[in-house]
Each structure stands twice: as structure tokens, then as C-alpha cells.
Write a protein that holds these residues in place. Structure first.
Motif, short mmCIF file in Angstrom:
data_model
loop_
_atom_site.label_atom_id
_atom_site.label_comp_id
_atom_site.label_asym_id
_atom_site.label_seq_id
_atom_site.Cartn_x
_atom_site.Cartn_y
_atom_site.Cartn_z
N GLN A 1 -6.19 7.05 -10.92
CA GLN A 1 -7.01 7.66 -9.88
C GLN A 1 -8.27 8.27 -10.50
O GLN A 1 -9.36 8.15 -9.97
CB GLN A 1 -6.19 8.77 -9.18
CG GLN A 1 -6.92 9.47 -8.06
CD GLN A 1 -5.96 10.22 -7.12
OE1 GLN A 1 -4.77 10.35 -7.40
NE2 GLN A 1 -6.47 10.69 -6.01
N LEU B 1 -8.77 -7.92 -4.73
CA LEU B 1 -7.34 -7.65 -4.55
C LEU B 1 -6.67 -8.81 -3.82
O LEU B 1 -5.57 -9.23 -4.18
CB LEU B 1 -7.12 -6.34 -3.79
CG LEU B 1 -7.55 -5.05 -4.47
CD1 LEU B 1 -7.20 -3.83 -3.63
CD2 LEU B 1 -6.94 -4.90 -5.84
N ALA C 1 0.86 -1.20 0.00
CA ALA C 1 0.00 0.00 0.00
C ALA C 1 0.88 1.24 0.00
O ALA C 1 1.94 1.25 0.63
CB ALA C 1 -0.89 0.00 1.23
N ILE D 1 0.60 -6.57 -6.17
CA ILE D 1 -0.39 -5.50 -6.06
C ILE D 1 0.26 -4.27 -5.42
O ILE D 1 0.87 -4.37 -4.36
CB ILE D 1 -1.59 -5.93 -5.16
CG1 ILE D 1 -2.22 -7.24 -5.64
CG2 ILE D 1 -2.62 -4.82 -5.02
CD1 ILE D 1 -2.99 -7.16 -6.92
N PHE E 1 -2.96 0.10 -8.56
CA PHE E 1 -4.29 0.71 -8.37
C PHE E 1 -4.11 2.04 -7.65
O PHE E 1 -3.62 2.08 -6.53
CB PHE E 1 -5.17 -0.17 -7.48
CG PHE E 1 -5.55 -1.51 -8.05
CD1 PHE E 1 -6.74 -1.65 -8.77
CD2 PHE E 1 -4.76 -2.63 -7.85
CE1 PHE E 1 -7.12 -2.88 -9.28
CE2 PHE E 1 -5.14 -3.87 -8.35
CZ PHE E 1 -6.32 -3.99 -9.07
N ASP E 2 -4.54 3.13 -8.30
CA ASP E 2 -4.43 4.44 -7.66
C ASP E 2 -5.79 4.83 -7.11
O ASP E 2 -6.70 5.16 -7.87
CB ASP E 2 -3.92 5.47 -8.69
CG ASP E 2 -3.40 6.74 -8.02
OD1 ASP E 2 -3.52 6.86 -6.78
OD2 ASP E 2 -2.87 7.60 -8.74
N GLU E 3 -5.94 4.75 -5.80
CA GLU E 3 -7.21 5.06 -5.11
C GLU E 3 -8.39 4.30 -5.74
O GLU E 3 -9.38 4.93 -6.14
CB GLU E 3 -7.50 6.57 -5.14
CG GLU E 3 -6.39 7.43 -4.60
CD GLU E 3 -6.25 7.37 -3.08
OE1 GLU E 3 -7.18 6.86 -2.42
OE2 GLU E 3 -5.21 7.81 -2.58
N PRO E 4 -8.32 2.98 -5.81
CA PRO E 4 -9.38 2.24 -6.53
C PRO E 4 -10.74 2.29 -5.84
O PRO E 4 -11.75 2.04 -6.46
CB PRO E 4 -8.85 0.81 -6.56
CG PRO E 4 -7.97 0.71 -5.37
CD PRO E 4 -7.33 2.06 -5.23
N CYS F 1 -1.01 -0.41 -4.36
CA CYS F 1 -2.29 0.30 -4.29
C CYS F 1 -2.18 1.51 -3.37
O CYS F 1 -1.79 1.37 -2.22
CB CYS F 1 -3.34 -0.68 -3.77
SG CYS F 1 -4.94 0.01 -3.43
N SER F 2 -2.54 2.70 -3.88
CA SER F 2 -2.59 3.86 -3.00
C SER F 2 -4.00 3.96 -2.44
O SER F 2 -4.97 3.59 -3.11
CB SER F 2 -2.26 5.13 -3.77
OG SER F 2 -3.33 5.45 -4.63
N THR F 3 -4.10 4.44 -1.22
CA THR F 3 -5.45 4.58 -0.66
C THR F 3 -5.48 5.48 0.56
O THR F 3 -4.52 5.53 1.33
CB THR F 3 -6.06 3.21 -0.30
OG1 THR F 3 -7.40 3.43 0.12
CG2 THR F 3 -5.28 2.51 0.79
#
Ligand SMILES: Nc1ncnc2c1ncn2[C@@H]1O[C@H](COP(=O)(O)OP(=O)(O)OP(=O)(O)O)[C@@H](O)[C@H]1O
Ligand SMILES: [Mg+2]
Length: 241
Positions: free
Chosen positions: A88, A183, A31, A193, A164-167, A195-197
Motif C-alpha cells: 500500500q 490487471l 477484490a 490477482i 496489490f494493496d490499494e494499487p 487486490c484491495s481497493t
């Protein structure tokens, strides 16, 4: 495996990333967290070859990624087959006149036969539960529907690494839970994976590792996900919560 060595990036005179060092092994689930504007999306664009670093090195599967290589059509196609990116902002990603063609775009670019394209597109539409949207114009879909189409258009190529950018943005709670499971399943199937969040409560249980960015555009922590998430003082002091 991908590796960034001392990577920096500015948009003209706006600093976005400073001296980034990361190694991500195959099969990891990582992440990216940090305040708005800290550089998460910029780093994801560098990882996906949409931007190229001002300085430092990016190595993907033991190969140095450079702007001249990315401009080579064969290299670029091969690279984009291995690494997929869910933006995003879904609008940046969607440009075809209907959902079916949107999801089919990547496989057609890769030169797959139309029968194979149909099988893959149908599978992905079923997975994301968007079969009913197949003739609709992506531009007119709701935010969450657009996001699902964008995710399908990446999964259809079955990449090794998925960024994944802010999925979770724009998704309803049920779809967020579904995406979380997706995921986990992708990672269990061996996919890497990244992923930003900003939505920690939904994504707990997916990641083994978290990379934390600061307002100064540097990495301030690279550690076990659950350990960082329980360190409320650290998160508060660094403007994460
Ligand atoms: N196209 C651009 N032109 C100029 N500056 C940009 C551009 N894109 C991003 N920036 C700037 O670069 C810095 C990093 O932005 P980035 O989008 O990578 O942050 P982020 O961590 O993804 O933020 P968020 O949590 O809001 O998505 C910010 O200061 C931002 O204003
Ligand atoms: Mg961002």
C-alpha cells in the motif's frame, strides 16, 4: 491455490483479523474491500509471508506456510518467486539507489544472469512506461512514479499470484485506466490477482469475486463482485460507501 483456515492476527493488543476462512483458486481475480482498519492489508501481509498468523493455518500450493519455513532462505526465495506483493505504501518497498537497480533487485536475488536481468527489467520499464526514470533515485520520485516502480519490481519476477494493496493510490486517471487493463491482462494470462481497493469505479470489470471486511475485523461477505457492488444498501450499512 491458497487457503486460510480460521486465521487470527493481533499487533500486540490491537486486533487486526478474526477467524478468517478463505480459499482462492488459481486464476481467480479477487477484490478485498472494507473500511479503513478492517484488516485488508494485514491479511495481504499474511498471504505474502510478511506476517505469520497468531492462530489458524495458511496453506499455499498444498504446503503449510510457517514462520520456520519462511526463515529458511531457499524456501523463502521459492515462495517469493511464486507470490508478489505491491505494498500500500510504496516507500516501504523501494530501497535501492536507482530505479533500474530497484527493478533488477528481485531477479538478481533469484540468481538470474545479468543479460536476462536486463531483458526483464527493460520489458517491465517499457510496460509501465518508466524508461525515463531508470537512473533516478526512487526516494525522490512522485507518489505515482513510485507506485509504477513498485509494480514493475513485482512483475519482473513473473509471479503466479500477485497481491496489490490499494494499487490505484496516487495514480493519475490515465494510469488508473492503464492499471485496470494491466490487471485484466495479467488475469487473462492465468495470474491469480488479489487486490484491495476503495476505488470501485475504476476496478469494475476486473474481478469475479469480492471479499468484504468489517470494522470487527471479520469477513462479512464473500460473493460475486458485480452482485455486491450493486447491493448499495449492504455497502452503505457496512460503512463501505
Ligand atoms: N504495525 C501495526 N502496529 C499496530 N497496529 C497496526 C499495525 N498495522 C495495522 N494495525 C492495526 O490493525 C488494524 C488493521 O489494519 P490494516 O492496515 O490491516 O487495515 P486496512 O483494512 O488495510 O485499512 P486501510 O483501508 O486504511 O488500508 C487497524 O486497527 C490498524 O490500526
Ligand atoms: Mg490497507
Amino acid at each position: 491455490m491458497l487457503e486460510l483456515k480460521d486465521v487470527s492476527y493481533s499487533y500486540k493488543n490491537i486486533k487486526a483479523l478474526k477467524n478468517i476462512n478463505i480459499t482462492i483458486e488459481d486464476g481467480e481475480a479477487v477484490a478485498f474491500i472494507g473500511p479503513n482498519g478492517s484488516g485488508k492489508s494485514t491479511l495481504m501481509k499474511l498471504i505474502n509471508g510478511i506476517l505469520v498468523a497468531d492462530s489458524g493455518q495458511y496453506i499455499f500450493n498444498e504446503e503449510k506456510i510457517t514462520s520456520s519455513k519462511l526463515q529458511n532462505n531457499t524456501f523463502s526465495k521459492n515462495f517469493h518467486k511464486k507470490i508478489g506483493f505491491v505494498f500500500q505504501n510504496s516507500e516501504t518497498q523501494l530501497f535501492c539507489s536507482n530505479v533500474y537497480d530497484e527493478i533488477a533487485f528481485g531477479p538478481r536475488q533469484m540468481g538470474l544472469k545479468e543479460e536476462e536481468v536486463k531483458i526483464r527489467v527493460t520489458d517491465c520499464m517499457e510496460l509501465l512506461k518508466i524508461e525515463k526514470l531508470q537512473d533516478r533515485a526512487p526516494y525522490h520520485l512522485s507518489g505515482g512514479e513510485k507506485k509504477k516502480v513498485a509494480i514493475a519490481s513485482v512483475l519482473v519476477l513473473n509471479p503466479e499470484v500477485i497481491v496489490f494493496d490499494e494499487p490505484m493510490n496516487d495514480l493519475d486517471p490515465k494510469t488508473k485506466r492503464f492499471l485496470k487493463e494491466l490487471l485484466i491482462n495479467l488475469n487473462n494470462a492465468g495470474k491469480t490477482i488479489i487486490c484491495s481497493t476503495h476505488e470501485f469505479e475504476y476496478v469494475s470489470g476486473i474481478f469475479n469475486r469480492v471479499i468484504v471486511f468489517s470494522n470487527e475485523h471479520i469477513i462479512i461477505r464473500d460473493d460475486e463482485y458485480e452482485k455486491v457492488l450493486s447491493d448499495r444498501d449492504f455497502l452503505f450499512e457496512n460503512n463501505i460507501i
